[in-house]
Enzyme design. Structure first.
Site, PDB file in Angstrom:
ATOM      1  N   HIS A 107      -5.466  -4.772  -2.805  1.00 26.76           N
ATOM      2  CA  HIS A 107      -5.686  -5.874  -3.602  1.00 26.76           C
ATOM      3  C   HIS A 107      -7.152  -6.571  -2.988  1.00 26.76           C
ATOM      4  CE1 HIS A 107      -2.351  -6.324  -6.855  1.00 26.76           C
ATOM      5  NE2 HIS A 107      -2.584  -4.977  -6.285  1.00 26.76           N
ATOM      6  N   HIS A 123       1.162   4.570 -10.492  1.00 24.85           N
ATOM      7  CA  HIS A 123       0.247   4.173 -11.479  1.00 24.85           C
ATOM      8  C   HIS A 123      -1.440   4.359 -10.929  1.00 24.85           C
ATOM      9  CE1 HIS A 123      -1.179   0.229  -9.485  1.00 24.85           C
ATOM     10  NE2 HIS A 123       0.051   0.317  -8.747  1.00 24.85           N
ATOM     11  N   ASP A 160      -3.960   2.715 -12.847  1.00 24.07           N
ATOM     12  CA  ASP A 160      -4.791   1.372 -13.114  1.00 24.07           C
ATOM     13  C   ASP A 160      -4.953   0.784 -11.910  1.00 24.07           C
ATOM     14  OD1 ASP A 160      -2.126   0.453 -13.273  1.00 24.07           O
ATOM     15  OD2 ASP A 160      -2.686  -1.132 -13.971  1.00 24.07           O
ATOM     16  N   ASP A 165      -3.429   1.697  -3.686  1.00 25.99           N
ATOM     17  CA  ASP A 165      -2.816   1.102  -4.627  1.00 25.99           C
ATOM     18  C   ASP A 165      -3.308   1.502  -6.132  1.00 25.99           C
ATOM     19  OD1 ASP A 165      -1.088  -0.525  -6.221  1.00 25.99           O
ATOM     20  OD2 ASP A 165      -1.908  -2.441  -5.620  1.00 25.99           O
ATOM     21  N   GLU A 217       0.269  -0.807 -14.620  1.00 26.92           N
ATOM     22  CA  GLU A 217       1.483  -1.885 -13.705  1.00 26.92           C
ATOM     23  C   GLU A 217       0.784  -3.007 -13.406  1.00 26.92           C
ATOM     24  OE1 GLU A 217       3.294  -3.074 -10.139  1.00 26.92           O
ATOM     25  OE2 GLU A 217       1.106  -2.640 -10.263  1.00 26.92           O
ATOM     26  N   GLU A 218      -0.518  -3.052 -13.021  1.00 33.39           N
ATOM     27  CA  GLU A 218      -1.258  -4.414 -12.489  1.00 33.39           C
ATOM     28  C   GLU A 218      -1.053  -5.524 -13.485  1.00 33.39           C
ATOM     29  OE1 GLU A 218      -1.466  -4.685  -9.596  1.00 33.39           O
ATOM     30  OE2 GLU A 218      -2.031  -2.742  -8.564  1.00 33.39           O
TER      31      GLU A 218
HETATM   32 ZN   LIG Z   1       0.301  -1.016  -7.179  1.00 36.32          ZN
END
Ligand SMILES: [Zn+2]
Length: 495
Positions: free
Chosen positions: A468, A129, A131, A164, A198-199
Site C-alpha cells: 500500500h 484479488h 484490484d 498486493d 478486496e481493497e
Molecule cells: Zn490485498
C-alpha cells in the site's frame, strides 16, 4: 536464619532446574506426515522470465477499485479480464470461468471451477484479488520506477499490485496453466476465485462468489487467500523464515465518544467544558488498555516460533508460568506484537466547536478498534462504557464487524499449505497466526469449514514498506516459487 537461607537456595536451584529442563524440552510442534502429492511435477515448466513478464503486464492495467465508478477505471477492469483470457487461454477453456458481481457494478470478479474426480470430497477454494489501492497523488516521483510501469530489472518486478495481490493472481494462473499442460485433474473440486474489490470491502465481487457457492449448496473444506507471507527478519534472533499461516483475522469497530457540555461564550468558561470531559474519557481509555495476552492463537504462534529463538529468549517462552508477565509487557511495548495480543484502541478523529470563541455543545472523538477474536462487539461496548464511567459521554457504535472465527491449525487444509510451503522453500518455521487487517477470507468463512490467510512469497521488513506504499515490488524468484507452491498445493488437495 541459616535454615531459611538453605531452603531459599534449594528453591532457587529447583526453579533453575525446572526452567532449564522446560527450555531444553521446548520444541516446535511437528507437522503430521501426510501422503505426498502423487502428481509428477515438471519444475522446468515454470519459467521465471515468462511469469515476470505476465506480472509486469498485469501491473500496467490500473485496476484501482476505490475509483471503480469512473468509466476510465471500469475500462481498465475490462481490459484486465480480457488480458487474462488472452494470456491464460488453457485455464479459461478448461475451468469454466464465470463472471460474478452485484449491481450496480458490472461483474468483474472471476470464479473458475476445476471439477474433481471424486465428487464425494469437499471442494476447496484458492483466491487472489487483482484490484489495487491508489498511489497517493504527488508521490509518483518517489518511486524508483513509475508505479504502473511494471518495470523488470535483474531481480524484481516493480509497481502497484506487485505484492498486493496481483502476484498471487498471476502465480495461480501460471500454476493452473502448467498443471493443465501436464494433463492434471484434481481429486476434489478446486475453485479459483479472482476477485476485483478486496481493497474496498468485497461487497460486490467476493460477496457474489460466496452467494453463488451458497446457492449451489457448496460447503468448502478450506479456503486460502492473502493475509500473511513467509516472513524473514521480523522476529529478532529467529533465523529461518516463518510461514505464518494465519487462522483468524481481527474485526473492525468504530465508535464515537460524544461528550456533552452547555456551550456559550468562551470568555466565561465553566470549570469543565465538553472538550475537558472528552479529554478525561480519552485519558481513561489510554490508561486502561483492553485486556489480552499470550494465549489462544497468539500463544500457539509463539510456541511455534520461540523454539527457534536464542537460548535466553527461548528460556523465557518455555517458562511462561514464571515469566509470563515479563513476556507480555515486552510484546505489548511493540505496536506490531501488541496488536496480536489484544483489541487495540486508536482515537483517530476529533471535533468540537465551530469557532475559537464559542464553547462546544458536543465534543466528539472517533475511536477505531481492531477486534481480537477473544472479544465480542457487545463486550467491547460494555468495556468502553465501564472504563469511561461518565454519563455525560455517550458511546455510539458507528460500525462494527466482529473478528473472524478461528480456523483449525490441526486440519487437513493447514497441513497441506504447510507441506507445500516446506516443499517449495525448504525448512521453514510453520506458525498459525492472526491477520490484524481485513481480507476477503472473512466472507469465505461463511461457506468454509476453515479459512487460511497466507501468500507463498518470502518478504523482509524492507519489502513490507511497499505494501500500500511506495516502491511496491516482488522478486522474480518469489514469483517462480509462488507458482511452484500453488502447483504443489493444488496437486496435494486430493489427499
Ligand atoms: Zn490485498
Amino acid at each position: 536464619m541459616k535454615k531459611v537461607a538453605i531452603s531459599l537456595g534449594t528453591v532457587f536451584l529447583l526453579l533453575a532446574a525446572i526452567t532449564l529442563i522446560r527450555t531444553v524440552l521446548y520444541t516446535a510442534p511437528e507437522l503430521p506426515a501426510v501422503p505426498s502429492q502423487t502428481h509428477r511435477m515438471d519444475s522446468a515448466a515454470v519459467d521465471p522470465q515468462r511469469i515476470a513478464q505476465h506480472l509486469s503486464e498485469a501491473i500496467q492495467l490500473r485496476t484501482v477499485s476505490s475509483q471503480i465508478t469512473e468509466p476510465a477505471t471500469q475500462a481498465q477492469f475490462v481490459a484486465f479480464l480480457d488480458w487474462l483470457a488472452e494470456t491464460y487461454p488453457e485455464v479459461h477453456a478448461s475451468l469454466t470461468p464465470q463472471r460474478l458481481g452485484k449491481a450496480p457494478l458490472p461483474p468483474y470478479t472471476l470464479l473458475f471451477t476445476w471439477p474433481g474426480k471424486n465428487a464425494n470430497l469437499q471442494p476447496v477454494l484458492i483466491s487472489g484479488h487483482y484490484d489495487v489501492v491508489p498511489v497517493i497523488p504527488g508521490t509518483e516521483s518517489q518511486w524508483t520506477h513509475p508505479p504502473y510501469s511494471g518495470a523488470i530489472d535483474d531481480t524484481h518486478i516493480w509497481g502497484r499490485g506487485a505484492l498486493d495481490d496481483k502476484s498471487a493472481v498471476i502465480a495461480l494462473m501460471e500454476a493452473a496453466t502448467v498443471l493443465l499442460g501436464e494433463g492434471f485433474q484434481p481429486e476434489r473440486t478446486v475453485y479459483l476465485s479472482i476477485t476485483s474489490d478486496e481493497e474496498v470491502g468485497g461487497e460486490h465481487g467476493t460477496a457474489a462468489v460466496v452467494e453463488k457457492l451458497e446457492k449451489d449448496g457448496v460447503q468448502l473444506a478450506w479456503t486460502l487467500d492473502e493475509g500473511s507471507f513467509l516472513l524473514r527478519g521480523f522476529i529478532p534472533g529467529v533465523e529461518p523464515a516463518v510461514a505464518s499461516i494465519n487462522v483468524a483475522e481481527k474485526g473492525y469497530m468504530t465508535v464515537d465518544l460524544v461528550a456533552h457540555g452547555r456551550g456559550g461564550h468562551s470568555s466565561m468558561p465553566p470549570k469543565e467544558t465538553a472538550v475537558d470531559t472528552l479529554a478525561h474519557a480519552l485519558v481513561k481509555l489510554d490508561e486502561s488498555p483492553i485486556p489480552g495476552g499470550l494465549e489462544g492463537t497468539s500463544g500457539q504462534m509463539f510456541d511455534a516460533i520461540a523454539p527457534h529463538m536464542p537460548f535466553s529468549k527461548k528460556l523465557l517462552f518455555a517458562n511462561r508460568w514464571l515469566f509470563g508477565g515479563l513476556i507480555d509487557s515486552a510484546l505489548k511495548s511493540q505496536p506490531s506484537t501488541a496488536a496480536m495480543l489484544h483489541t487495540t484502541v486508536a482515537p483517530t478523529m476529533l471535533s468540537g466547536s465551530v469557532k475559537e470563541n464559542v464553547l462546544p455543545i458536543d465534543a466528539v472523538a472517533t475511536v477505531n478498534l481492531r477486534v481480537h477474536p477473544r472479544d465480542s462487539i457487545e463486550q467491547l461496548e460494555a468495556y468502553l462504557k465501564r472504563v469511561i464511567d461518565d454519563e455525560r459521554v455517550d458511546v455510539i457504535t458507528r460500525q462494527a464487524q466482529a473478528a473472524s472465527r478461528v480456523s483449525s491449525a490441526d486440519a487437513e487444509g493447514f497441513h497441506a499449505i504447510a507441506h507445500s510451503a516446506t516443499s517449495t522453500y525448504g525448512p521453514v518455521v510453520i506458525a498459525p497466526g492472526l491477520t490484524v487487517g481485513g481480507t476477503d477470507s472473512r466472507r469465505y468463512a461463511q461457506v468454509a469449514d476453515n479459512s487460511y490467510r497466507f501468500n507463498p512469497m518470502l518478504v523482509t521488513r524492507e519489502d513490507v514498506h511497499g505494501f500500500h506504499g511506495t516502491d511496491e515490488r516482488i522478486s522474480i524468484d518469489n514469483m517462480a516459487k509462488a507458482t511452484v507452491f500453488y502447483k504443489d498445493l493444488i496437486a496435494r488437495t486430493g489427499n
